[in-house]
Design an enzyme around this catalytic site. Structure first.
Site, PDB file in Angstrom:
ATOM      1  N   ASP A   1      29.423  37.994 123.004  1.00  0.00           N
ATOM      2  CA  ASP A   1      30.422  36.925 122.902  1.00  0.00           C
ATOM      3  C   ASP A   1      30.033  35.717 123.754  1.00  0.00           C
ATOM      4  OD1 ASP A   1      32.920  38.455 121.563  1.00  0.00           O
ATOM      5  OD2 ASP A   1      31.980  39.775 123.024  1.00  0.00           O
TER       6      ASP A   1
ATOM      7  N   ASP B   1      26.040  34.226 129.045  1.00  0.00           N
ATOM      8  CA  ASP B   1      26.779  32.984 129.291  1.00  0.00           C
ATOM      9  C   ASP B   1      27.778  33.111 130.433  1.00  0.00           C
ATOM     10  OD1 ASP B   1      28.528  34.722 127.765  1.00  0.00           O
ATOM     11  OD2 ASP B   1      29.833  32.985 127.513  1.00  0.00           O
TER      12      ASP B   1
ATOM     13  N   ASP C   1      23.779  39.292 125.878  1.00  0.00           N
ATOM     14  CA  ASP C   1      25.232  39.372 125.792  1.00  0.00           C
ATOM     15  C   ASP C   1      25.624  38.994 124.364  1.00  0.00           C
ATOM     16  OD1 ASP C   1      27.997  39.412 126.741  1.00  0.00           O
ATOM     17  OD2 ASP C   1      27.901  37.235 126.600  1.00  0.00           O
TER      18      ASP C   1
END
Length: 218
Positions: free
Chosen positions: A12, A173, A10
């Site tokens: 961001d 996250d 991922d």
């Protein structure tokens, strides 16, 4: 021996701290609609499902405008024009990211960024922060592929890089990353301290810093 041959990341909140630039673009757009700015903490809570969803949720949160797709389309254009010009003003990698990516590249594994951010913006950001050289592929919004938590982006990346799900690891996250990995049959790593939450998803591994990724084996 580490059997991981493919890493999906991922963007961001995982590789990069991007929230302040995302907030600046969002608030620039909101100002054009005479809406008050949102604080960083609020913007972070709305992240995870792409820019269009971020815009939509910010309008819903304000409750001051009827939220239509026409409004979101107009706002998206304003937001992206600003963001494309300022996407790496404050954005930077998390501690340990560069060192770990260097080590993974030395292992000659395949690496891709799989993001709900628009893929063109993701590529520009990676170039701006000098991380683009590490990745074989960047996939995201704007490619007519369902976004995370659907598994499609992950499966597309795995196939494109000539890997298989059994030797692939998804690092993220947010529950969207974990849910997409689960649906794709890919092992997942949840990294704490980003912008998202696990929200009931059960990752295969949990780490508190990017450096800990070195120790994970399948």
């Amino acid at each position: 021996m580490n059997s991981i041959k493919c890493y999906l990341f991922d963007l961001d909140g995982t590789l990069l701290k991007t929230a302040e630039d995302l907030m600046a673009a969002l608030n620039f757009m909101r100002k054009s609609f005479n809406l008050p700015p949102l604080a960083l903490e609020k913007v972070i809570k709305l992240l995870g499902n792409g820019i269009r969803d971020l815009i939509r949720q910010s309008f819903i949160d304000s409750g001051e405008l009827p939220v239509t797709e026409e409004l979101v389309d107009q706002a998206f254009k304003i937001n992206m024009e600003y963001y494309q010009a300022h996407l790496a003003d404050l954005t930077c990698p998390y501690p340990g990211v560069v060192e770990v990516l260097e080590e993974l590249r030395a292992r000659q594994v395949k690496m891709a960024v799989v993001t709900n951010k628009h893929s063109s913006a993701a590529r520009k950001i990676l170039t701006a922060v000098k991380l683009d050289k590490y990745f074989d592929l960047v996939v995201g919004d704007g490619e007519n592929i369902p976004l995370k938590p659907a598994p499609d982006l992950l499966l597309h990346a795995v196939k494109k890089m000539g890997c298989c799900v059994e030797d692939t690891l998804m690092v993220g996250d947010n529950h969207t990353d974990l849910g997409a990995a689960r649906r794709a049959g890919i092992k997942s790593v949840f990294i704490t301290g980003g912008y998202g939450v696990a929200d009931g998803e059960k990752p295969d591994f949990t780490i508190n810093s990017f450096e800990e990724l070195r120790n994970i084996k399948l």
